[in-house]
Design an enzyme around this catalytic site. Structure first.
Site, PDB file in Angstrom:
ATOM      1  N   GLY A  33     -16.724  86.411  46.288  1.00 40.08           N
ATOM      2  CA  GLY A  33     -17.620  86.527  47.623  1.00 40.08           C
ATOM      3  C   GLY A  33     -17.458  87.645  48.681  1.00 40.08           C
ATOM      4  O   GLY A  33     -17.225  88.402  48.200  1.00 40.08           O
ATOM      5  N   ASN A  34     -17.925  87.623  49.976  1.00 38.92           N
ATOM      6  CA  ASN A  34     -17.438  89.321  50.736  1.00 38.92           C
ATOM      7  C   ASN A  34     -17.021  88.682  52.647  1.00 38.92           C
ATOM      8  O   ASN A  34     -17.240  87.519  52.508  1.00 38.92           O
ATOM      9  CB  ASN A  34     -18.717  89.461  50.659  1.00 38.92           C
ATOM     10  CG  ASN A  34     -19.712  89.055  50.639  1.00 38.92           C
ATOM     11  OD1 ASN A  34     -20.238  88.963  51.802  1.00 38.92           O
ATOM     12  ND2 ASN A  34     -21.206  89.123  49.937  1.00 38.92           N
ATOM     13  N   ARG A  35     -17.066  89.414  52.851  1.00 41.06           N
ATOM     14  CA  ARG A  35     -16.561  88.779  54.544  1.00 41.06           C
ATOM     15  C   ARG A  35     -17.428  88.768  55.225  1.00 41.06           C
ATOM     16  O   ARG A  35     -17.425  88.854  56.439  1.00 41.06           O
ATOM     17  CB  ARG A  35     -15.698  89.769  54.651  1.00 41.06           C
ATOM     18  CG  ARG A  35     -14.590  89.986  53.794  1.00 41.06           C
ATOM     19  CD  ARG A  35     -12.967  91.398  54.351  1.00 41.06           C
ATOM     20  NE  ARG A  35     -12.137  90.903  53.954  1.00 41.06           N
ATOM     21  CZ  ARG A  35     -10.849  90.162  53.979  1.00 41.06           C
ATOM     22  NH1 ARG A  35     -11.692  89.620  55.045  1.00 41.06           N
ATOM     23  NH2 ARG A  35      -9.795  90.432  53.165  1.00 41.06           N
TER      24      ARG A  35
END
Ligand code: CTP
Ligand code: CA
Length: 235
Positions: A33-35
């Site tokens: 995923g990512n932030r």
């Protein structure tokens, strides 16, 4: 929802906004995923609704408390992976005047997702990643509806090859979207913060405007720039 205040300049327009960050599964319990929290995308959806648009928000793993910032009447389509986001965006975009790609979409996904939880086997391990479809690029080359306005986002950092604006200009030309909204990230800026700073470029990579403020203020600045393009296209 009835537009209140001075601006009802999106009345009668259909708008699609993607927000949040995609999650690409590795196994039933893990993902890449990512932030991205989705706050800027939610603010864009809210601002469009405030200006009278009919809004669909394609929400990639956006937390419930972030979605709570949406006015009643915004249609929310929850998605997880980039592939799900692509389908949801293209479906909603088939009758939209504007598509804003504010989501952070994975560039790569694991080649396969295991059906059962992967086991630790000691030492090191290797993941094989495969490229995903560039949804924004595809909206430009194969639009679900003729004449719709396409807006991209780019979170950029400077590096040895150039500063934020150098990278942004190159990306604007490469992507071919009508507008590219650039925000500098890193060093406490961008992700998860209440405020944002942006520079908006046109397709040629020329700077149209810069703005800083709350994510809702920034969202209205984006719509201030998008609305004239939509009006021109519809005329
Ligand atoms: N985007 C997309 N589909 C992808 C990757 C990105 O639609 N698979 C969209 C994002 O939603 C954003 C824009 O493309 O609107 C720019 O994303 P960004 O990651 O900055 O650009 P990339 O072309 O992926 O370049 P890089 O990550 O190498 O900087
Ligand atoms: Ca990317």
């Amino acid at each position: 929802l009835v537009a209140t205040g001075a601006r009802a300049d999106l009345a009668g327009r259909r708008v699609v906004v993607s927000a949040g960050g995609t999650r690409e599964p590795l196994d039933p319990v893990r993902f890449l995923g990512n932030r991205s929290t989705g706050r800027q995308g939610v603010a864009l959806a809210r601002a469009a609704a405030e200006r009278g648009a009919q809004v669909t928000l394609v929400a990639a793993s956006v937390a419930t408390d972030v979605l709570a910032g949406l006015p009643v009447g915004v249609d929310v389509v929850p998605v997880e992976t980039g592939a799900e986001l692509r389908t949801a965006v293209r479906t909603a975009a088939s009758d939209a005047d504007v598509v804003v790609m504010a989501a952070a979409v994975a560039d790569y996904r694991p080649q396969s997702a295991a059906d059962a939880k992967l086991k630790k086997s000691g030492g090191s391990t290797t993941l094989t990643l495969v490229e995903t479809v560039d949804v924004l690029r595809e909206l430009v080359t194969d639009p679900p509806r003729d004449g719709q306005v396409v807006v991209g986002f780019a979170a950029e950092t400077g590096d040895a090859d150039g500063d934020v604006l150098d990278h942004a200009r190159a990306k604007a030309r490469r992507k071919g979207a009508d507008l590219l909204v650039v925000n500098p990230v890193g060093a406490g800026r961008g992700f998860g913060t209440p405020t944002n700073e942006i520079t908006v470029l046109d397709r040629a990579g020329d700077v149209l405007a810069s703005a800083a403020g709350t994510k809702l203020e920034v969202a209205h600045t984006v719509w201030d720039l998008v609305v004239p393009v939509v009006d021109t296209r519809a005329a």
